[in-house]
Design a protein around this motif. Structure first.
Motif, short mmCIF file in Angstrom:
data_model
loop_
_atom_site.label_atom_id
_atom_site.label_comp_id
_atom_site.label_asym_id
_atom_site.label_seq_id
_atom_site.Cartn_x
_atom_site.Cartn_y
_atom_site.Cartn_z
N ASN A 1 0.85 -1.19 0.00
CA ASN A 1 0.00 0.00 0.00
C ASN A 1 0.89 1.23 0.00
OD1 ASN A 1 -2.44 -1.38 0.09
ND2 ASN A 1 -2.34 -1.58 2.31
N ILE A 2 0.79 2.01 -1.05
CA ILE A 2 1.58 3.23 -1.15
C ILE A 2 0.65 4.40 -0.84
CG2 ILE A 2 2.95 4.69 -2.66
CD1 ILE A 2 3.64 2.17 -4.25
N ARG A 3 0.96 5.09 0.23
CA ARG A 3 0.15 6.25 0.60
C ARG A 3 0.57 7.43 -0.25
NH1 ARG A 3 -3.20 5.93 5.06
NH2 ARG A 3 -3.18 8.19 4.96
N SER A 4 -0.41 8.13 -0.72
CA SER A 4 -0.09 9.30 -1.54
C SER A 4 0.40 10.44 -0.64
CB SER A 4 -1.32 9.75 -2.34
OG SER A 4 -2.32 10.18 -1.46
N ASP A 5 1.34 11.19 -1.13
CA ASP A 5 1.89 12.30 -0.37
C ASP A 5 1.11 13.58 -0.62
OD1 ASP A 5 3.83 10.69 0.69
OD2 ASP A 5 5.28 11.12 -0.89
N THR A 6 -0.08 13.45 -1.16
CA THR A 6 -0.89 14.61 -1.45
C THR A 6 -1.46 15.15 -0.14
OG1 THR A 6 -1.50 13.64 -3.55
CG2 THR A 6 -2.82 15.49 -2.78
N ALA A 7 -0.99 16.30 0.25
CA ALA A 7 -1.50 16.94 1.47
C ALA A 7 -2.65 17.86 1.07
CB ALA A 7 -0.41 17.73 2.15
N VAL A 8 -3.80 17.61 1.64
CA VAL A 8 -4.98 18.42 1.34
C VAL A 8 -5.17 19.38 2.50
CG1 VAL A 8 -7.45 18.39 0.90
CG2 VAL A 8 -6.02 16.52 0.07
N PRO A 9 -4.97 20.68 2.26
CA PRO A 9 -5.22 21.64 3.35
C PRO A 9 -6.71 21.79 3.56
CG PRO A 9 -4.64 22.80 1.35
CD PRO A 9 -4.51 21.32 1.04
N ASP A 10 -7.14 21.71 4.82
CA ASP A 10 -8.58 21.81 5.08
C ASP A 10 -9.00 23.22 5.52
OD1 ASP A 10 -7.46 21.81 7.58
OD2 ASP A 10 -8.21 19.84 8.14
N HIS A 11 -8.07 24.12 5.73
CA HIS A 11 -8.33 25.53 6.04
C HIS A 11 -9.18 25.70 7.30
CE1 HIS A 11 -6.72 26.34 2.08
NE2 HIS A 11 -7.65 25.57 1.54
#
Length: 125
Positions: free
Chosen positions: A26-36
């Motif tokens: 399982n490769i976790r994506s490094d996409t950080a989603v800012p939730d503000h």
């Protein structure tokens, strides 16, 4: 016989007796989603004109929930909406706050001039 079936028949059974094992990575994506969420909380507390800060806070919480579940697309969608609402809340909040201050200043000036004129009339009579 199809070509693939023929090749399988020629190759025969696997040569080793040990069972086949598979490995799942399982490769976790490094996409950080800012939730503000901090920005939304600030707008909710200080610049909540037309309840835009509160609505932005609700979308930020939804974005954080989607991120915790693993729904990156949903989290990005809610975060984008929260960002847009935060921008509008900030702009409207600043404009309406400045407008309110200007109106208060003009109101106090009008009252001061009225009182000043009334006092001059009293002294004149």
């Amino acid at each position: 016989m199809i070509k693939e079936e023929h090749e399988v028949a020629v190759l025969g059974a696997p040569q080793s007796r040990r069972p086949l094992t598979t490995t799942v990575i399982n490769i976790r994506s490094d996409t950080a989603v800012p939730d503000h969420i901090v920005w939304s909380l600030f707008n909710t507390i200080f610049l909540n004109w037309c309840c835009l800060g509160f609505v932005a806070f609700a979308y930020s919480v939804k974005s954080r929930d989607r991120k915790m579940v693993g729904d990156i697309t949903g989290a990005q969608s809610y975060a984008s909406t929260a960002k847009c609402l935060n921008i509008w809340a900030l702009v409207l909040g600043i404009l309406l706050t400045i407008g309110s201050i200007v109106l208060l200043i003009f109101g106090y000036m009008a009252v001061y001039q009225t009182v000043f004129l009334l006092m001059q009339e009293k002294r004149g009579h």
